[in-house]
Design a protein around this motif. Structure first.
Motif, mmCIF file in Angstrom:
data_model
loop_
_atom_site.group_PDB
_atom_site.id
_atom_site.type_symbol
_atom_site.label_atom_id
_atom_site.label_comp_id
_atom_site.label_asym_id
_atom_site.label_seq_id
_atom_site.Cartn_x
_atom_site.Cartn_y
_atom_site.Cartn_z
ATOM 1 N N ASP A 220 0.768 -1.259 -0.177
ATOM 2 C CA ASP A 220 0.034 0.023 -0.091
ATOM 3 C C ASP A 220 0.959 1.161 -0.058
ATOM 4 O OD1 ASP A 220 -2.802 -1.258 -0.203
ATOM 5 O OD2 ASP A 220 -1.991 -2.010 1.911
ATOM 6 N N GLN A 221 1.838 1.132 0.803
ATOM 7 C CA GLN A 221 2.751 2.260 0.854
ATOM 8 C C GLN A 221 3.614 2.554 -0.623
ATOM 9 O OE1 GLN A 221 5.957 2.149 3.682
ATOM 10 N NE2 GLN A 221 6.694 4.217 3.117
ATOM 11 N N TRP A 222 3.933 1.353 -1.114
ATOM 12 C CA TRP A 222 4.644 1.549 -2.621
ATOM 13 C C TRP A 222 3.522 2.126 -3.454
ATOM 14 C CZ3 TRP A 222 3.969 -0.582 -7.356
ATOM 15 C CH2 TRP A 222 5.165 -0.516 -8.397
ATOM 16 N N GLU A 223 2.288 1.608 -3.498
ATOM 17 C CA GLU A 223 1.315 2.250 -4.267
ATOM 18 C C GLU A 223 1.091 3.793 -4.019
ATOM 19 O OE1 GLU A 223 -2.746 1.868 -3.375
ATOM 20 O OE2 GLU A 223 -3.364 2.398 -5.218
ATOM 21 N N GLU A 224 1.290 4.202 -2.859
ATOM 22 C CA GLU A 224 1.242 5.758 -2.601
ATOM 23 C C GLU A 224 2.145 6.674 -3.062
ATOM 24 O OE1 GLU A 224 0.496 7.719 1.550
ATOM 25 O OE2 GLU A 224 -0.725 6.149 1.151
ATOM 26 N N GLU A 225 3.346 6.053 -3.085
ATOM 27 C CA GLU A 225 4.696 6.376 -3.541
ATOM 28 C C GLU A 225 4.441 6.605 -5.202
ATOM 29 O OE1 GLU A 225 7.278 5.083 0.094
ATOM 30 O OE2 GLU A 225 7.904 4.673 -1.740
ATOM 31 N N LYS A 226 4.220 5.435 -5.767
ATOM 32 C CA LYS A 226 4.352 5.357 -7.171
ATOM 33 C C LYS A 226 3.090 5.702 -7.878
ATOM 34 C CE LYS A 226 8.448 3.449 -6.229
ATOM 35 N NZ LYS A 226 9.691 4.459 -6.215
ATOM 36 N N SER A 227 1.849 6.011 -7.326
ATOM 37 C CA SER A 227 0.794 5.774 -8.158
ATOM 38 C C SER A 227 0.716 7.121 -9.020
ATOM 39 C CB SER A 227 -0.413 5.744 -7.190
ATOM 40 O OG SER A 227 -0.740 6.700 -6.650
ATOM 41 N N THR A 228 0.866 8.155 -8.339
ATOM 42 C CA THR A 228 1.029 9.452 -9.226
ATOM 43 C C THR A 228 1.832 9.225 -10.471
ATOM 44 O OG1 THR A 228 0.822 10.454 -7.241
ATOM 45 C CG2 THR A 228 1.092 11.815 -9.056
ATOM 46 N N ARG A 229 2.941 8.767 -10.464
ATOM 47 C CA ARG A 229 3.872 8.738 -11.397
ATOM 48 C C ARG A 229 3.453 7.403 -12.428
ATOM 49 N NH1 ARG A 229 9.732 6.945 -10.058
ATOM 50 N NH2 ARG A 229 10.899 6.761 -12.016
ATOM 51 N N LEU A 230 2.972 6.621 -12.236
ATOM 52 C CA LEU A 230 2.520 5.502 -12.925
ATOM 53 C C LEU A 230 1.299 5.808 -13.665
ATOM 54 C CD1 LEU A 230 4.641 3.765 -11.804
ATOM 55 C CD2 LEU A 230 2.822 1.666 -11.937
ATOM 56 N N ARG A 231 0.571 7.107 -13.060
ATOM 57 C CA ARG A 231 -0.849 7.273 -13.791
ATOM 58 C C ARG A 231 -0.596 8.175 -14.973
ATOM 59 N NH1 ARG A 231 -4.486 8.221 -8.457
ATOM 60 N NH2 ARG A 231 -5.836 5.987 -8.639
ATOM 61 N N THR A 232 0.723 8.859 -14.820
ATOM 62 C CA THR A 232 0.864 9.896 -16.027
ATOM 63 C C THR A 232 1.010 8.941 -17.201
ATOM 64 O OG1 THR A 232 3.049 9.680 -15.506
ATOM 65 C CG2 THR A 232 2.000 11.559 -14.759
ATOM 66 N N GLU A 233 1.376 7.640 -17.032
ATOM 67 C CA GLU A 233 1.068 6.430 -18.101
ATOM 68 C C GLU A 233 0.012 5.797 -18.284
ATOM 69 O OE1 GLU A 233 4.766 4.484 -18.759
ATOM 70 O OE2 GLU A 233 5.776 6.101 -19.252
ATOM 71 N N SER A 234 -0.996 6.329 -17.605
ATOM 72 C CA SER A 234 -2.374 5.701 -17.462
ATOM 73 C C SER A 234 -2.101 4.175 -16.918
ATOM 74 C CB SER A 234 -3.235 5.934 -18.755
ATOM 75 O OG SER A 234 -3.449 6.880 -18.870
ATOM 76 N N MET A 235 -1.349 4.044 -15.859
ATOM 77 C CA MET A 235 -1.282 2.641 -15.372
ATOM 78 C C MET A 235 -1.910 2.846 -13.857
ATOM 79 S SD MET A 235 -0.046 0.874 -17.644
ATOM 80 C CE MET A 235 0.539 -0.754 -16.906
ATOM 81 N N ARG A 236 -2.651 1.944 -13.686
ATOM 82 C CA ARG A 236 -3.271 1.837 -12.229
ATOM 83 C C ARG A 236 -2.765 0.617 -11.415
ATOM 84 N NH1 ARG A 236 -8.003 0.870 -9.397
ATOM 85 N NH2 ARG A 236 -8.235 -1.169 -10.470
ATOM 86 N N ILE A 237 -2.487 0.948 -10.178
ATOM 87 C CA ILE A 237 -1.907 0.089 -9.145
ATOM 88 C C ILE A 237 -3.132 -0.580 -8.266
ATOM 89 C CG2 ILE A 237 -0.074 -0.725 -7.523
ATOM 90 C CD1 ILE A 237 1.416 1.858 -8.178
ATOM 91 N N GLU A 238 -3.057 -1.799 -8.089
ATOM 92 C CA GLU A 238 -4.131 -2.425 -7.203
ATOM 93 C C GLU A 238 -3.466 -3.203 -6.322
ATOM 94 O OE1 GLU A 238 -8.549 -4.523 -7.036
ATOM 95 O OE2 GLU A 238 -7.478 -4.777 -8.836
ATOM 96 N N THR A 239 -3.698 -3.039 -4.893
ATOM 97 C CA THR A 239 -3.212 -3.985 -3.932
ATOM 98 C C THR A 239 -4.351 -4.965 -3.237
ATOM 99 O OG1 THR A 239 -3.528 -2.341 -2.312
ATOM 100 C CG2 THR A 239 -1.559 -2.026 -3.330
ATOM 101 N N VAL A 240 -3.837 -5.764 -2.583
ATOM 102 C CA VAL A 240 -4.604 -6.855 -1.892
ATOM 103 C C VAL A 240 -5.803 -6.315 -1.161
ATOM 104 C CG1 VAL A 240 -4.850 -8.511 -0.200
ATOM 105 C CG2 VAL A 240 -2.863 -8.576 -1.937
ATOM 106 N N SER A 241 -5.406 -4.893 -0.428
ATOM 107 C CA SER A 241 -6.484 -4.264 0.509
ATOM 108 C C SER A 241 -7.415 -3.571 -0.371
ATOM 109 C CB SER A 241 -5.761 -3.355 1.324
ATOM 110 O OG SER A 241 -5.104 -2.547 0.754
ATOM 111 N N GLU A 242 -6.973 -3.199 -1.489
ATOM 112 C CA GLU A 242 -8.071 -2.557 -2.625
ATOM 113 C C GLU A 242 -8.990 -3.429 -3.067
ATOM 114 O OE1 GLU A 242 -5.828 1.464 -4.243
ATOM 115 O OE2 GLU A 242 -5.411 -0.519 -4.953
#
Lengths: 844, 230
Positions: A220-242
């Motif tokens: 979840d923390q990794w997602e929080e750190e990287k999500s904005t960056r990945l979103r600029t390439e329209s990639m979405r991160i999903e974790t177990v808790s999500e």
């Protein structure tokens, strides 16, 4: 202590011959608590299993998804993850089954790597699980095997490539179960995707990267750190808790309704408790007066009956909890087809204890109200049986108990729904309903007294006069039957509302065939194939995909840094599928701005039209600038109009509409919507299309609608099953309310008989009274439920309000008939036996 | 004096009208005295009985029972007074239908907090001739038997004063006579003050004194032959 023991002893002595009289009281509790425990236990088990199998639901620690392959930025980020990786390419496509000479819409998943990392892909034969990842071959869902009587060794054509079937599997991973019902999943090895040539510009493809991360690792923390960056390439991160939240969310409507059913059963149970104790206390008043006369304090007499009620309440609550625990075992059986995981139903002790606690609390509070009257029973009643205690002074204890009831209902509703407002408005609604019913009863009595039809015949006058004479039951019955009817009818109205949308989808004039992924050079041939079969072209539009780059003068990257932005993530990151035309489609309506706004020369600004939902989600208005990235070329546009799109109409919907003269040269694909008269036509049409253009996907909506209907039928079956609890409790409420009237009317009827009234006359007098009471109570109850249904639909479920009258009519008729039948049944003893025998029995 | 009634008035409000049922009643009863209150229907006999026993409140005037002014006691204190010192017999017996004969008789004893209540109750039931019916419910007993249970109950708490409202009113002559006999015998043995409300002059004449009511007022208060012969 001695005194306490004496009271307990007396409670037992007096109660042992009264179990029968308290049967209705017990039944109300049993059913109310059973429904509550069953539903809570089921929810508890579901939540626990979702938690427990959360990793297996996703199959990995995290997954990165996008509609394009990962770009360089994403790849660099993913490469830095200390993890095992699997890659999956997923798309909806047609599969041709040579053995059956038929085409089938499937969810094709090309997998590379060892996914799933958690849980297991169970195949038959077991080695197929490894085989399809290495060799050219396909494993398919078991249902598909059975449907086309396929065997290992048969083949399946996907696009331009034919795959041997290596085996079957039972569970598809990482897919929401309901959507996978529409299109069965097939797996192939990732290296064979290219050979199918199914991925064309415009194909709807999902790229997923699954990771099993070396622990310890905070996904979840990794997602929080990287999500904005990945979103600029329209990639979405999903974790177990999500994923866990998503699945829980998917069941929240069902949960909500089940909770509502539980609540209704419990509320009806409460009414049952209050009215049955009310009757009980009435029958006990002579004994209480004797106790008082012999020197027992009012408080002590009250305690005797409180002990009885608490003891029986406890027994009822325990039986109810047991019954509920049993019923919950049935729920997963009923739901098994569309649950995303196997639920291991266990006894949910928290739910049981919660049910017992709540049951005892509610039983005590609702029983207390009528029980408190015992304290006021005058010993003088031993000398004058018809004495009425004057209860004009405000009784603080009674007020406190009433407040306790309101408060506990509020807290209960709050806990159930998790929303303070819902609890507040529900309790307010109940209180108002109570007041309305009470007020109507008062009004009717006043009206009848004032305008009594003295000219009417004897029987009718007697029946009518019974509504306002001393010892009348108008208030009690109107309130208890009316409230019961209101609660039950509201349940049906809400149930009807929830199931209504699906029926609208299946309406006759809706299209049922969607073709997508059509290339520009294929469209003419497809139109002629379609029209050649006499099928109408209901919609045919080009689709151009692009990405949002910025709006209102700021770039997307700039906006993403801005935590105060109002634009919603889904709207920012989604791939924009736009079309271009200068006319409105059949399901569109301009609600703001001007339309059309054609571009007459290349120098002109580009004016676009947005769907209202998209404009709202992006927080943009008429005149705002929006910049799109079309294959690397920035397109600056301005919002000129906003369209409302009718969602009930089944057509392709476009959030962004360009004018003609802009996108004609851009890479595009087409969608075509038509309607086939029957399923045979769809099957042969599909065959012809797939044969001509393997890349074109044919979505057969009738099959989807059928699946949706099957699921909804199941859901409605469960809802009805649970609603049965409420209905049975409702009947008990009715029974207990009406039994009360038996004690009230029997002496009068006997006296009438004694002085010469015929049996027929007695029957008619009773029938008139009960018909009026039942009719009035049911009518007011239904009116309350119509208002309640409207408020729930509007503010809770946010649905348009329509009412199905048939169930309401059935409830209304049933309530009136049952009231009438029980009323007449109550008087059968008076009617069929000699008056003296009845008098003796009643006195003894 | 065990019972002192002084200038008692009782009125009821019925809508805007006030109905005076008893007016300016004064009398007293000594310990061990037997007294009848007689009068036509509606003369206020039963109302007077209820007021004397502390079952109802006076509109004006005072009632003192066993040395305590009832007007100064709250409901609980009146209940306590009744349980310690007062017994009742009713025209319609007023047994608790869900309790057996024995249990009905034990109630006053248990309310007094006595021990060995079963033994005392059994003895009393045997005394009234129902030793073999102790476990029968009221509905399983005849009217006469029910009234005998009621008498046993009335005496079980060893009351100082006993109020009886038409004790034989629901019984035939023969049974009524038996019940009367039993009532006076037990009363004699226990030395209880007995206040009977009745229409039956024959029964009234067996008490020491007769108070006649008419229209809510005492018209006569006379000693009977029974008192002089005693």
């Amino acid at each position: 202590m001695n005194r306490f023991a004496f009271l307990l002893r007396t409670a037992w002595r007096d109660g042992r011959r009264n179990i029968g009289k308290l049967f209705l009281f017990m039944s109300s509790i049993i059913l109310g608590i059973a429904a509550l425990v069953a539903i809570n236990s089921f929810n508890d088990n579901l939540t626990r299993d979702i938690d427990r199998e959360a990793a297996a639901l996703l199959g990995a620690d995290l997954v990165v998804t996008g509609s394009r392959p990962a770009g360089p930025l994403t790849l660099a980020t993913l490469d830095s993850l200390p993890a095992e990786r699997s890659t999956e390419v997923e798309l909806l496509s047609m599969a041709f089954i040579p053995k059956a000479n038929e085409s089938q819409f499937v969810r094709l998943r090309a997998l590379e790597g060892d996914f799933p990392y958690y849980g297991e892909l169970v195949t038959d034969p077991p080695e197929a699980n490894m085989l399809f990842r290495k060799e050219k071959g396909v494993i398919i869902e078991k249902g598909l095997m059975l449907q086309y009587e396929l065997q290992v060794g048969d083949s399946l054509r996907l696009g331009t490539s034919v795959f041997p079937i290596l085996g079957s599997f039972e569970n598809a991973f990482a897919s929401a179960a309901i959507s996978s019902t529409f299109a069965p999943t097939v797996y192939i090895g990732g290296s064979h995707m290219d050979s199918t040539r199914l991925i064309q510009p415009g194909s709807l493809v999902n790229y997923s990267y699954y990771f099993k991360v070396q622990q310890p690792f905070d996904a979840d923390q990794w997602e929080e750190e990287k999500s904005t960056r990945l979103r600029t390439e329209s990639m979405r991160i999903e974790t177990v808790s999500e994923r866990q939240e998503d699945v829980t969310e998917a069941f929240s409507q069902l949960n909500y309704f089940l909770n509502l059913v539980g609540l209704v059963a419990l509320l009806l149970g409460c009414i049952g408790v209050a009215s049955s104790i009310f009757i009980y206390v009435k029958t006990k008043i002579p004994s209480i007066a004797i106790f008082r006369c012999l020197g027992m304090k009012g408080r002590e007499a009250f305690l005797i009956y409180l002990f009885q009620v608490l003891a029986l309440g406890l027994v009822g609550v325990l039986i109810g909890a047991g019954l509920g625990a049993f019923v919950q075992m049935l729920l997963p059986e009923l739901l098994s087809d569309f649950l995303p995981l196997t639920i291991n139903m266990q006894i949910s002790w928290p739910s049981i204890f919660q049910g017992i606690g709540l049951g005892l609390l509610i039983t005590s509070l609702f029983a207390l109200l009528p029980l408190l009257a015992i304290r006021k029973v005058s010993p003088l009643r031993t000398l004058r049986a018809t004495l009425e205690e004057s209860g004009k002074r405000i009784d603080l204890v009674q007020a406190a108990v009433s407040a306790g009831i309101v408060l506990s209902l509020f807290v209960f509703l709050w806990l159930l729904t998790g929303e303070v407002e819902v609890g507040f408005f529900f309790v307010l609604g109940l209180t108002i309903s109570f007041a309305v019913l009470f007020g109507v009863a008062q009004l009717i009595m006043w009206f009848l007294k004032k305008y009594f039809p003295r000219q009417w015949n004897f029987v009718f006058r007697q029946g009518l006069a019974n509504l306002f004479r001393p010892n009348n039951q108008t208030r009690t019955l109107l309130v208890s039957i009316g409230l019961g009817t209101a609660v039950l009818t509201t349940l049906f109205i809400v149930q009807g509302l929830l199931l209504r949308n699906v029926e609208a989808m299946d309406a006759g004039e809706q299209p049922n065939v969607f073709l997508f992924g059509i290339e520009s050079n294929q469209i003419d041939t497809l139109i002629s194939i379609t029209e050649g079969r006499g099928m109408p072209i209901m919609q045919q539009m080009p689709i151009v995909t692009m990405r949002l780059e910025g709006w209102q003068g700021r770039s997307k990257a700039d906006w993403l840094q801005d935590t105060t932005r109002k634009a919603r993530n889904w709207a920012i990151h989604r791939e924009t599928r736009a079309t271009y035309r200068d006319y409105l489609d059949a399901n569109e309506e301009v609600i703001e701005g001007e339309f059309p706004h054609p571009r007459e020369s290349p120098e002109d600004s580009i004016f676009i039209s947005l769907a209202d939902a998209f404009a709202e989600a992006m927080a943009v208005e008429i005149g705002d600038e929006m910049v799109f990235d079309l294959q690397g070329v920035p397109l600056t546009t301005y919002v000129r109009s906003i369209r409302k799109i009718d969602n009930a109409n089944m057509r392709a919907r476009f959030l962004v509409l360009f004018p003609s003269g802009v996108l004609e040269g851009a890479p595009q694909f087409h969608v075509l919507v038509s309607k086939a008269p029957d399923r045979e036509m769809i099957a042969s049409y599909r065959g012809e299309v797939v044969k001509a253009f393997p890349n074109v996907s044919v979505l057969d909506l009738s099959t989807i609608l059928q699946s949706v209907n099957e699921i909804l039928n199941k859901i409605s079956y469960i809802l009805q099953f649970m609603a049965l609890f409420s209905i049975v409790t409702g009947i008990i409420v009715l029974l207990s309310s009406l039994l009360l009237s038996k004690y009230q009317r029997i002496k009068e009827s006997v006296l009438l008989r004694t002085i010469g009234a015929s049996r027929r006359q007695i029957r008619w007098i009773n029938a008139t009274e009960y018909l009026l009471l039942g009719g009035l109570a049911a009518l007011v109850g239904v009116m309350i439920s119509l208002i309640a249904g409207f408020l729930i639909a509007r503010f809770q479920f946010e649905l348009d309000y329509t009412v199905k009258w048939l169930p309401i009519l059935i409830v209304f008729t049933a309530v009136v008939l049952i009231t009438l039948l029980i009323g007449v049944f109550n008087s059968r003893e008076v009617v069929n036996k000699p008056p003296l025998a009845v008098l003796r029995k009643e006195v003894g | 004096m065990i019972l002192e009634v002084n200038r008692l008035t009782k009125s009821y409000r019925s809508g805007s009208n006030e109905l005076t049922v008893l007016s300016d009643i004064t009398f007293s009863a000594a310990e061990k005295e037997t007294l009848s209150i007689v009068g036509p229907s509606g003369s206020g006999k039963t109302t007077l009985l209820g007021l004397c026993a502390g079952l109802d409140h006076t509109t004006s005037g005072t009632v003192s029972l066993c040395g305590q002014a009832l007007g100064e006691l709250d409901e609980d204190a009146r209940a306590a007074l009744r349980s310690q010192h007062v017994g009742f017999i009713f025209q319609d017996f007023q047994l608790i239908p869900t309790l057996t004969a024995l249990e009905n008789v034990t109630i006053p004893l248990e309310l007094q907090g006595q021990s060995d209540v079963q033994h005392t109750a059994r003895e009393l039931l045997t005394r009234v001739g129902l030793g073999d019916r102790t476990h029968h419910y009221p509905s399983e007993l005849s009217g006469g038997e029910q009234q005998r249970v009621s008498i046993a109950r009335a005496f079980s708490g060893r009351p100082k004063i006993l109020f009886a409202d038409e004790p034989t009113g629901n019984l035939d002559d023969e049974t009524g006579a038996q019940v009367e006999k039993l009532l006076f015998e037990l009363n004699q043995e226990a030395g209880t003050t007995l206040i009977i409300v009745t229409h039956d002059l024959e029964l009234a004449n067996k008490t020491d004194r007769i108070i006649r009511l008419k229209g809510g007022r005492v018209v006569t208060d006379t000693l009977t032959n029974a008192s002089t012969s005693r």
